[in-house]
Design a protein around this motif. Structure first.
Motif, PDB file in Angstrom:
ATOM      1  N   ARG A   1      10.869  33.151  15.338  1.00  0.00           N
ATOM      2  CA  ARG A   1      10.642  34.614  15.408  1.00  0.00           C
ATOM      3  C   ARG A   1       9.720  35.082  14.270  1.00  0.00           C
ATOM      4  NH1 ARG A   1      13.179  36.497  19.482  1.00  0.00           N
ATOM      5  NH2 ARG A   1      12.800  38.675  18.968  1.00  0.00           N
ATOM      6  N   ASN A   2       8.716  34.264  14.054  1.00  0.00           N
ATOM      7  CA  ASN A   2       7.719  34.583  13.024  1.00  0.00           C
ATOM      8  C   ASN A   2       6.583  35.381  13.683  1.00  0.00           C
ATOM      9  OD1 ASN A   2       5.941  34.602  10.862  1.00  0.00           O
ATOM     10  ND2 ASN A   2       5.322  32.461  11.125  1.00  0.00           N
ATOM     11  N   PHE A   3       6.839  36.670  13.839  1.00  0.00           N
ATOM     12  CA  PHE A   3       5.866  37.503  14.563  1.00  0.00           C
ATOM     13  C   PHE A   3       4.958  38.304  13.636  1.00  0.00           C
ATOM     14  CE2 PHE A   3       9.539  37.497  17.718  1.00  0.00           C
ATOM     15  CZ  PHE A   3       9.057  36.376  18.380  1.00  0.00           C
TER      16      PHE A   3
ATOM     17  N   ASP B   1       3.170  46.713  14.918  1.00  0.00           N
ATOM     18  CA  ASP B   1       1.951  47.256  15.508  1.00  0.00           C
ATOM     19  C   ASP B   1       2.208  48.030  16.794  1.00  0.00           C
ATOM     20  OD1 ASP B   1       0.443  46.335  13.510  1.00  0.00           O
ATOM     21  OD2 ASP B   1      -0.440  44.644  14.600  1.00  0.00           O
ATOM     22  N   SER B   2       3.226  47.549  17.546  1.00  0.00           N
ATOM     23  CA  SER B   2       3.484  48.186  18.831  1.00  0.00           C
ATOM     24  C   SER B   2       4.078  49.583  18.667  1.00  0.00           C
ATOM     25  CB  SER B   2       4.419  47.310  19.676  1.00  0.00           C
ATOM     26  OG  SER B   2       5.596  47.061  18.938  1.00  0.00           O
TER      27      SER B   2
ATOM     28  N   ARG C   1       6.399  29.370  16.203  1.00  0.00           N
ATOM     29  CA  ARG C   1       6.407  30.784  15.755  1.00  0.00           C
ATOM     30  C   ARG C   1       7.394  31.607  16.579  1.00  0.00           C
ATOM     31  NH1 ARG C   1       0.623  33.628  14.955  1.00  0.00           N
ATOM     32  NH2 ARG C   1       1.961  35.360  14.393  1.00  0.00           N
ATOM     33  N   ILE C   2       7.411  31.330  17.868  1.00  0.00           N
ATOM     34  CA  ILE C   2       8.318  32.095  18.745  1.00  0.00           C
ATOM     35  C   ILE C   2       9.779  31.735  18.435  1.00  0.00           C
ATOM     36  CG2 ILE C   2       9.060  32.369  21.149  1.00  0.00           C
ATOM     37  CD1 ILE C   2       6.023  32.172  21.897  1.00  0.00           C
TER      38      ILE C   2
ATOM     39  N   GLU D   1      -0.369  25.158  21.180  1.00  0.00           N
ATOM     40  CA  GLU D   1       0.878  25.529  21.868  1.00  0.00           C
ATOM     41  C   GLU D   1       2.107  25.208  21.020  1.00  0.00           C
ATOM     42  OE1 GLU D   1      -1.325  23.686  25.049  1.00  0.00           O
ATOM     43  OE2 GLU D   1       0.399  24.243  26.292  1.00  0.00           O
TER      44      GLU D   1
ATOM     45  N   ASN E   1       2.283  25.108  17.720  1.00  0.00           N
ATOM     46  CA  ASN E   1       2.383  26.130  16.661  1.00  0.00           C
ATOM     47  C   ASN E   1       2.913  27.462  17.207  1.00  0.00           C
ATOM     48  OD1 ASN E   1       1.380  24.371  14.744  1.00  0.00           O
ATOM     49  ND2 ASN E   1      -0.732  25.090  14.936  1.00  0.00           N
ATOM     50  N   LEU E   2       2.449  27.772  18.403  1.00  0.00           N
ATOM     51  CA  LEU E   2       2.871  29.031  19.024  1.00  0.00           C
ATOM     52  C   LEU E   2       4.371  29.012  19.313  1.00  0.00           C
ATOM     53  CD1 LEU E   2       1.888  31.751  20.347  1.00  0.00           C
ATOM     54  CD2 LEU E   2       1.703  30.454  22.478  1.00  0.00           C
ATOM     55  N   MET E   3       4.834  27.905  19.855  1.00  0.00           N
ATOM     56  CA  MET E   3       6.258  27.806  20.200  1.00  0.00           C
ATOM     57  C   MET E   3       7.135  27.837  18.942  1.00  0.00           C
ATOM     58  SD  MET E   3       6.644  28.073  23.263  1.00  0.00           S
ATOM     59  CE  MET E   3       5.452  28.282  24.532  1.00  0.00           C
TER      60      MET E   3
ATOM     61  N   LEU F   1       3.272  41.984  14.097  1.00  0.00           N
ATOM     62  CA  LEU F   1       2.998  42.313  15.496  1.00  0.00           C
ATOM     63  C   LEU F   1       4.062  43.227  16.090  1.00  0.00           C
ATOM     64  CD1 LEU F   1       1.722  38.862  16.781  1.00  0.00           C
ATOM     65  CD2 LEU F   1       0.387  40.942  16.606  1.00  0.00           C
ATOM     66  N   LEU F   2       5.276  43.110  15.590  1.00  0.00           N
ATOM     67  CA  LEU F   2       6.354  43.980  16.070  1.00  0.00           C
ATOM     68  C   LEU F   2       6.103  45.420  15.624  1.00  0.00           C
ATOM     69  CD1 LEU F   2       9.586  41.887  15.533  1.00  0.00           C
ATOM     70  CD2 LEU F   2       8.777  42.794  17.693  1.00  0.00           C
TER      71      LEU F   2
END
Lengths: 196, 224
Positions: free
Chosen positions: B43-45, B51-52, B39-40, B33, B35-37, B48-49
């Motif tokens: 804004r290290n996505f 891909d959408s 990244r968020i 969690e 690491n995830l936070m 993934l941006l």
């Protein structure tokens, strides 16, 4: 504190609604906490690599964060998040397949399967159990991905046929037949363990 | 008839299903969690941006476009090469001059208006005076060198006038229907006409007078 307690009591759908409406990161974090382990287990059984599995689940959570508005109320949150994770895992498998064609690195079968949580089993039986688990994981990796994902969702994750049908966007009959074929293939591969 | 039931399968695979359920559960790392936070927040996505959104990669379009372009160029190249190769069925057959001259010669014998064949006339204009007054037999022998006449179709004028050699079979005239490089307009089959004895005599007299003039000229030269 009481606010946080209230949030944990909320259902998945209520939490995501809250996150969608108010951008409440706490609601998001609760959902992450609830789903990180089931997703890790699902993705690991599907991909067979711990490090890759962690990255996929992280990416799943980031996709959920970025595309929270694409979730619609009528669907179950669990099916939605499993769909995201499943798609990312499939993409990873495709990428790996391409890489394997080009490189001379060892294939999936030759890799050592990583299995954790040994503490549950008694030490004297741990070795046998680990071997069996390794064999099951290897066999899982050998069956077709379409059957594999269904077997994992049903027999390891414990999801209902209806939920799987919703996640995979196929009919109930297709889910049942695919699970059946997956199990048959698996049993054939593990015939040394399951002698009739 | 017994209905197929998937619940029966669960019994068939009971051992396998039990083992699958007992497989050790994989758990996320403790700092998952955190690491995830991070990244968020950063804004290290990754990608993934991207891909959408649907990807319109230039390479995806470049490869088929290049292939199509090469195919078109190849087709054009092949077509051009085909144009250079002469189709033997479409081309005109080579000139059969000998037959034409021989037949013209024969045909001209029938009428007094027509002159000897053109190529011979042109050549005689360019040549010296001496050539102009060559005998008919001499001219025919010269033209034979240039245009090898078909002997079967040629006619010796002297013999023809005296009636020594009869005319060849009319069936042999068939080959004049198509010949030479010029387009030949078919005007129907040649109907044999009766010989005009008077005109032949007239030609013979003209030739004889030319010969006589020639002899006189030579004698004058010698005298000088």
């Amino acid at each position: 504190m009481s606010h946080n307690q209230n949030l944990t009591e909320l259902s998945d759908e209520e939490l995501i609604k809250r996150f969608q409406e108010t951008d409440d990161l706490e609601a998001y974090e609760i959902l992450v906490r609830r789903y990180k382990d089931p997703l890790m287990n699902y993705v690991y059984r599907f991909v067979g690599d711990r490090d890759v599995c962690t990255d996929i689940v992280q990416d799943t959570m980031i996709k959920f964060y970025l595309n929270k508005d694409s979730y619609k109320e009528f669907a179950k949150f669990s099916t939605w998040i499993y769909t995201i994770a499943g798609n990312l895992a499939k993409n990873e498998l495709k990428r790996r397949k391409r890489r394997n064609i080009l490189s001379l690195s060892p294939t999936e079968d030759e890799k050592q399967i990583q299995v954790e949580d040994k503490s549950i089993v008694a030490p004297d039986r741990a070795a046998d159990s680990n071997i069996k688990n390794d064999m099951i994981q290897k066999a899982l990796m050998k069956i077709k991905p379409v059957y594999r994902e269904m077997v994992i969702l049903r027999d390891i994750q414990g999801l209902s046929y209806e939920e799987i049908a919703e996640i995979k966007k196929v009919s109930l009959g297709t889910v049942k037949s695919r699970i059946n074929r997956g199990r048959t293939q698996l049993q054939k591969l593990l015939k040394n363990i399951y002698k009739e | 008839m017994r209905m197929y039931s998937y619940s029966d399968d669960e019994e068939k695979f009971s051992k396998l299903l039990a083992d699958l359920k007992e497989l050790p559960k994989i758990k996320a790392e403790e700092n998952f969690e955190y690491n995830l936070m991070i990244r968020i927040q950063n804004r290290n996505f990754g990608n993934l941006l991207e891909d959408s959104k649907p990807q319109y990669n230039i390479i995806k379009f470049a490869v088929p476009t290049t292939l199509i372009a090469f195919l078109i160029l190849f087709i054009i190249f092949v077509q051009r090469n085909n144009e250079d190769i002469e189709n033997p069925l479409m081309s005109d057959p080579p000139k059969i001059l000998e037959n034409r001259i021989a037949d013209n010669y024969g045909a001209n014998l029938s009428s007094t208006d027509q002159l000897p064949p053109k190529p011979i006339q042109e050549k005689s204009k360019k040549g010296s005076l001496k050539n102009e007054f060559k005998g008919v037999n001499e001219i025919s022998s010269n033209s034979e060198l240039k245009y090898p006449l078909n002997r079967n179709r040629s006619v010796s004028l002297d013999d023809y006038i005296s009636g020594g050699i009869p005319r060849n079979n009319n069936l042999e005239r068939g080959s004049i229907v198509k010949g030479g490089q010029e387009d030949f307009d078919f005007e129907g089959f040649l109907i044999p006409q009766p010989l005009d004895y008077n005109s032949l005599q007239k030609y013979k007299r003209m030739i004889d007078s030319i010969k006589r003039v020639e002899v006189k000229r030579d004698s004058l030269r010698r005298f000088r």
